[in-house]
Design a protein around this motif. Structure first.
Motif, PDB file in Angstrom:
ATOM      1  N   THR A   9       0.820  -1.213   0.000  1.00 27.00           N
ATOM      2  CA  THR A   9       0.000   0.000   0.000  1.00 27.00           C
ATOM      3  C   THR A   9       0.855   1.264   0.000  1.00 27.00           C
ATOM      4  O   THR A   9       0.329   2.370   0.035  1.00 27.00           O
ATOM      5  N   PHE A  14       2.837  -0.085  -3.983  1.00 24.13           N
ATOM      6  CA  PHE A  14       1.551  -0.062  -4.681  1.00 24.13           C
ATOM      7  C   PHE A  14       1.769  -0.039  -6.191  1.00 24.13           C
ATOM      8  O   PHE A  14       1.060  -0.709  -6.946  1.00 24.13           O
ATOM      9  N   GLN A  18       0.552  -2.925  -8.901  1.00 20.33           N
ATOM     10  CA  GLN A  18      -0.179  -2.633 -10.137  1.00 20.33           C
ATOM     11  C   GLN A  18       0.580  -3.131 -11.365  1.00 20.33           C
ATOM     12  O   GLN A  18      -0.028  -3.644 -12.315  1.00 20.33           O
ATOM     13  N   GLU A  19       1.889  -2.980 -11.379  1.00 22.55           N
ATOM     14  CA  GLU A  19       2.710  -3.447 -12.492  1.00 22.55           C
ATOM     15  C   GLU A  19       2.604  -4.965 -12.634  1.00 22.55           C
ATOM     16  O   GLU A  19       2.449  -5.490 -13.754  1.00 22.55           O
ATOM     17  N   GLY A  22      -0.864  -5.923 -13.909  1.00 26.68           N
ATOM     18  CA  GLY A  22      -0.986  -5.580 -15.327  1.00 26.68           C
ATOM     19  C   GLY A  22      -0.277  -6.567 -16.235  1.00 26.68           C
ATOM     20  O   GLY A  22      -0.629  -6.702 -17.410  1.00 26.68           O
ATOM     21  N   SER A  39      -7.797  -0.268  -0.925  1.00 27.25           N
ATOM     22  CA  SER A  39      -7.028   0.224  -2.078  1.00 27.25           C
ATOM     23  C   SER A  39      -6.487  -0.929  -2.905  1.00 27.25           C
ATOM     24  O   SER A  39      -6.525  -0.909  -4.141  1.00 27.25           O
ATOM     25  N   THR A  42      -9.221  -2.700  -4.838  1.00 24.61           N
ATOM     26  CA  THR A  42      -9.694  -1.893  -5.973  1.00 24.61           C
ATOM     27  C   THR A  42      -8.895  -2.157  -7.244  1.00 24.61           C
ATOM     28  O   THR A  42      -9.440  -2.095  -8.348  1.00 24.61           O
ATOM     29  N   VAL A  43      -7.592  -2.452  -7.101  1.00 23.09           N
ATOM     30  CA  VAL A  43      -6.766  -2.683  -8.285  1.00 23.09           C
ATOM     31  C   VAL A  43      -6.628  -4.176  -8.604  1.00 23.09           C
ATOM     32  O   VAL A  43      -5.852  -4.563  -9.486  1.00 23.09           O
ATOM     33  N   GLY A  44      -7.371  -5.011  -7.887  1.00 24.27           N
ATOM     34  CA  GLY A  44      -7.402  -6.423  -8.214  1.00 24.27           C
ATOM     35  C   GLY A  44      -6.444  -7.299  -7.450  1.00 24.27           C
ATOM     36  O   GLY A  44      -6.226  -8.465  -7.826  1.00 24.27           O
TER      37      GLY A  44
END
Length: 300
Positions: A9, A14, A18-19, A22, A39, A42-44
């Motif tokens: 986080t 964070f 996300q990287e 993705g 948080s 929210t981005v999976g």
């Protein structure tokens, strides 16, 4: 792969989460608070509740993963020695789970003043631990590697985007308080830097290319896009943003002016990432540190 990310986080962690997501990986992110958990969700990312002080939460998270990226570090410098000890214990706890499994473990460290007078390289030994600098992330990584953990270290420079800029954020806070933006001496000392998203991509490449060390060795990578940004240029960019004067501070006045950062503000800390780029095919493309300072909202 399912990757357990500590500090998921945080500013760097964070972006790493996300990287990884993705690129098709599953992230199990360590979260201390409900807000942090939300948080991540929210981005999976999958959420693993715990923190650095809960070593069992670290061991159980590592046990559920195909690899671990350790980004967490408490940057409350009023408790620096205690936080360095927490970091050491966290690395040892994760290492105890991964030993003998061939699962990669990526540990985070800092560039620091590794090679005074020249850009530090990945081949330079880590800074020795001392009373004034008790952080032992790399030394602990070496110990867990010797116990059969496939280990790599990512050394971070000043990691930035338009919102936060590593230690430079503390320089900005000092400038607000003092009403002047300062550098030490002639301001020619340099700090290496890299954009947050470039740094996140480096962690992913180190993981995917199975680039952690083998046979007790530790692979070292430099997340460096700019080898050295002069401190005077950083201070001038801060001064423009805050619309205040820029001044030089004598070395003996640095601690008084900058507080805890006084010991770092005058250090020359350039670093190269030539070997990292060759070994991982990493090519940083993000904006430079001064460019991010130029677009920063200093009124936020």
């Amino acid at each position: 792969m399912r990757i357990f990310v500590t500090g998921a986080t945080g500013f760097v962690g964070f972006a790493v989460a996300q990287e990884l997501i993705g690129a098709g990986h599953q992230v199990l992110g360590l979260a201390r608070s409900e807000g942090g958990a939300n948080s991540l969700a929210t981005v999976g990312a999958l959420v693993h509740r715990g923190d650095l002080e809960d070593l069992e939460s670290l061991r159980s998270g590592a046990g559920k993963a195909d690899g671990v990226i350790h980004c967490a570090f408490n940057h409350d410098f009023s408790k620096f020695a205690a936080n360095c000890e927490l970091d050491r214990q966290a690395i040892e706890a994760v290492g105890s789970v991964l030993a003998g499994s061939d699962r990669p473990f990526i540990v985070t460290s800092g560039i620091g003043s590794l090679a005074p007078g020249r850009p530090a390289t990945e081949e330079d030994a880590p800074m020795p631990t001392t009373a004034s600098y008790p952080r032992a992330s790399e030394q602990t990584a070496v110990l867990v590697a010797e116990r059969g953990v496939r280990t790599a270290v990512v050394r971070l420079p000043q990691v930035h985007d338009p919102v936060k800029q590593g230690f430079v954020s503390f320089l900005i806070a000092a400038a607000r308080e003092k009403g002047v933006s300062a550098y030490v001496g002639d301001g020619n000392n340099r700090w290496s830097a890299a954009h947050r998203l470039d740094v996140a991509r480096l962690y992913r490449l180190a993981l995917e290319k199975a680039a952690a060390g083998k046979n007790g060795a530790v692979a070292r990578y430099h997340a460096v896009a700019e080898e050295g940004v002069p401190m005077k240029e950083i201070a001038e960019a801060i001064a423009r943003g805050l619309k205040i004067p820029v001044v030089s501070v004598a070395p003996e006045q640095a601690m008084q002016h900058f507080g805890f950062l006084g010991g770092f503000a005058g250090l020359d800390m350039p670093a190269s990432s030539v070997l990292t780029q060759e070994r991982l095919g990493w090519r940083p493309t993000g904006p430079g540190l001064i460019a991010d300072l130029e677009t920063k909202n200093f009124n936020a």
